[in-house]
Design a protein around this motif. Structure first.
Motif: not given
Length: 556
Positions: A43, A45, A372-373, A393-394, A552-555
């Protein structure tokens, strides 16, 4: 996946709380490390700012019964103009069908209404030390309190409990008008009209609230006992009026029951007026058990030639209306531009103005946010797990609504006309669709401070930062946005008002509202001060424009 999300959120919230204590106004930053390296992490950020729209909403015809507290006095706001707050209130006897004894004679009639106060310590004589400055508005340049005129009349208007035009016995609501008159939904009421304004009970040119405790003495000579209580408006009323109105009614139906009394004695009208065009305004605690009118009297004793002292108490536990006469000549409040937002946002209590914040103002803004999320699968649908939950995904770690105060407004100087403007004021955000606080309010880990409410819920609603060149607020909306992502909430618009006590979340209706704002927080009505904020219009400088910033955290 759920456990991972919870773990991330817990550790992040803990870190954010720690950071907020160390530096309230510092933006959250990503601390880089080469222990794992981005190529080895699953992940990463980042943050993004959204373009939003914030616009003005003019407020008028607000519900003024059932408020949590009551304003009385005159307040001149350098940024907005003058407000005069008056009160119409019913009285309720402590007992009915009283026996005043033989030959009762009134010794004194004392009106007592406590001010909202805080205990700040102990005086040198051991007595309690109080302050009322966080509920007092209007001081001179030397810090002393201004004065206003007060007239108390007997009220002749019957304040109803039930709306006679309701088919379901709904409560009768009353609504303010800017000229000090009142609407009951069907007619206009002017308490200054000769038909409604009864006998003058009291008059003075000098009401000056004080933080000194109230002293009460009972008895004489060596039997005299003096007690102290919280600061209060304490007035000695005229005896003859109360003898005729109360004592002489013994045995009549007028004092026999609540309904008979409310029809006979319809209450009092506290009318405030400016003194030399100015004054102070104070928040009164009419709901206090110490708020009352006490008739002290003597009656014949069983011992010949002697008198026995007694008292009869009337309390302010009936209907109470807070009327406002506003002269907002310096700023004409208008409804704003819902598409692009306004350049300046005007927040003013006592039937003034508020702001509406549309978090997704563009035509496809909400759809873009969801794409987006969430993980799109076409046709406006998104991927879900076996339990029907959306797969993200976020992950939103923190969402902040960043709001800048207008540094050019007249009240920005710390002491304008002796007042420390905005010191105790807070911004309050609420869900205008359901007229409730947003989810972040109830999940805020900071404890509600009842003695000092300006320190309550300060993670979600933030505190006014005055260390920078421009004062600003950060309102955390993480749970509110997660509610939109995870539960398809459509509550994308927030109301923004000024509040003097964020612990109070009750609502007051707007009469015959024709848009999405149908109620406002009651505390915003009894907050006499105002502020001015930068909005979202294109001509607002980038470093002043209100924005929604998401971390946010993007996996992977």
């Amino acid at each position: 996946m759920k456990k991972t999300i919870k773990a991330l959120k817990f550790s992040l919230v803990f870190s954010l709380l720690l950071a907020s204590f160390l530096a309230c106004d510092k933006d959250f930053s990503v601390i880089e490390s080469n222990v794992l390296g981005e190529q080895n992490a699953n992940f990463f950020t980042d943050s993004v700012s959204f373009q939003i729209a914030a616009y003005n909403k003019k407020l008028e015809a607000l519900q003024i019964n059932g408020l949590s507290s009551t304003l009385l006095g005159v307040y001149n706001d350098p940024a907005y103009g003058q407000t005069i707050a008056s009160i119409v209130t019913q009285l309720v006897p402590s007992t009915y069908a009283p026996d005043f004894g033989d030959n009762p004679v009134i010794d004194s009639v004392i009106l007592t209404i406590p001010y909202f106060n805080r205990i700040t310590g102990t005086n040198e004589d051991g007595s309690t030390k109080y302050t009322i400055l966080d509920s007092l508005y209007g001081r001179k340049s030397d810090g002393s309190v201004k004065q206003f005129k007060l007239y108390i009349y007997q009220n002749k208007y019957l304040i109803r409990d039930i709306d006679p035009f309701s088919n379901t016995n709904e409560r009768q609501n009353y609504f303010s008008k800017a000229d000090g008159t009142v609407l009951n939904g069907s007619s206009n009421i002017n308490f200054d009209s000769p038909s409604l304004k009864g006998n003058l009970v009291y008059a003075t040119d000098s009401i000056v609230p004080s933080s000194n405790p109230t002293k009460t003495s009972i008895g004489t000579g060596t039997n005299k006992v003096t007690t102290q209580s919280a600061p209060a408006l304490r007035i000695k009323l005229q005896n003859p009026f109360w003898k005729t109105a109360i004592i002489d009614q013994e045995g009549s139906s007028s004092l026999s029951s609540a309904s008979e009394f409310s029809n006979y004695f319809r209450g009092l009208y506290f009318k405030a007026e400016p003194f030399n065009g100015d004054g102070n305004m104070i928040l009164l605690n009419l709901a206090s058990t110490n708020a009352n009118i006490t008739i002290y009297y003597s009656k014949d004793s069983s011992v010949a030639g002697e008198k026995t002292q007694a008292s009869y108490v009337l309390r302010f536990t009936g209907n109470i209306l807070n009327t406002f006469n506003n002269d907002y000549s310096t700023v004409p409040f208008l409804n704003g531009d819902r598409t692009t937002g306004d350049e300046k946002l005007y927040l003013k209590g006592t039937e003034g103005s508020m702001a509406v914040v549309d978090l997704f103002s563009g035509a496809n803004a909400l759809e873009t946010f969801l794409n987006d999320y969430r993980i799109p699968i076409g046709n406006g649908n998104y991927k879900k797990d076996a339990n029907g939950n959306y797969i993200l995904k976020r992950l939103i770690n923190d969402a902040q609504l960043i709001v800048y105060e207008d540094e050019t407004m007249p009240t920005q100087a710390k002491y304008t006309n002796g007042d420390d403007y905005h010191k105790y004021d807070r911004l309050y955000a609420y869900d205008i669709k359901n007229n409730i606080p947003v989810d972040d309010y109830s999940s805020d880990p900071t404890v509600n401070n009842t003695s000092a409410p300006y320190f309550s819920t300060y993670f979600h609603l933030g505190l006014r930062n005055t260390n920078a060149a421009v004062s600003k607020y950060k309102i955390h909306l993480t749970e509110h946005l997660n509610n939109i992502l995870l539960r398809d909430s459509t509550n994308t618009k927030l109301g923004l008002t000024l509040s003097s006590n964020v612990n109070l979340v009750g609502n007051a209706k707007i009469l015959n509202s024709t848009d999405e704002v149908t109620s406002v927080p009651t505390v915003s009505i009894i907050t006499p001060r105002g502020t001015r904020l930068y909005g979202t219009k294109s001509n607002v400088p980038a470093n002043r424009k209100m924005k929604l910033k998401i971390f946010y955290t993007n996996t992977k």
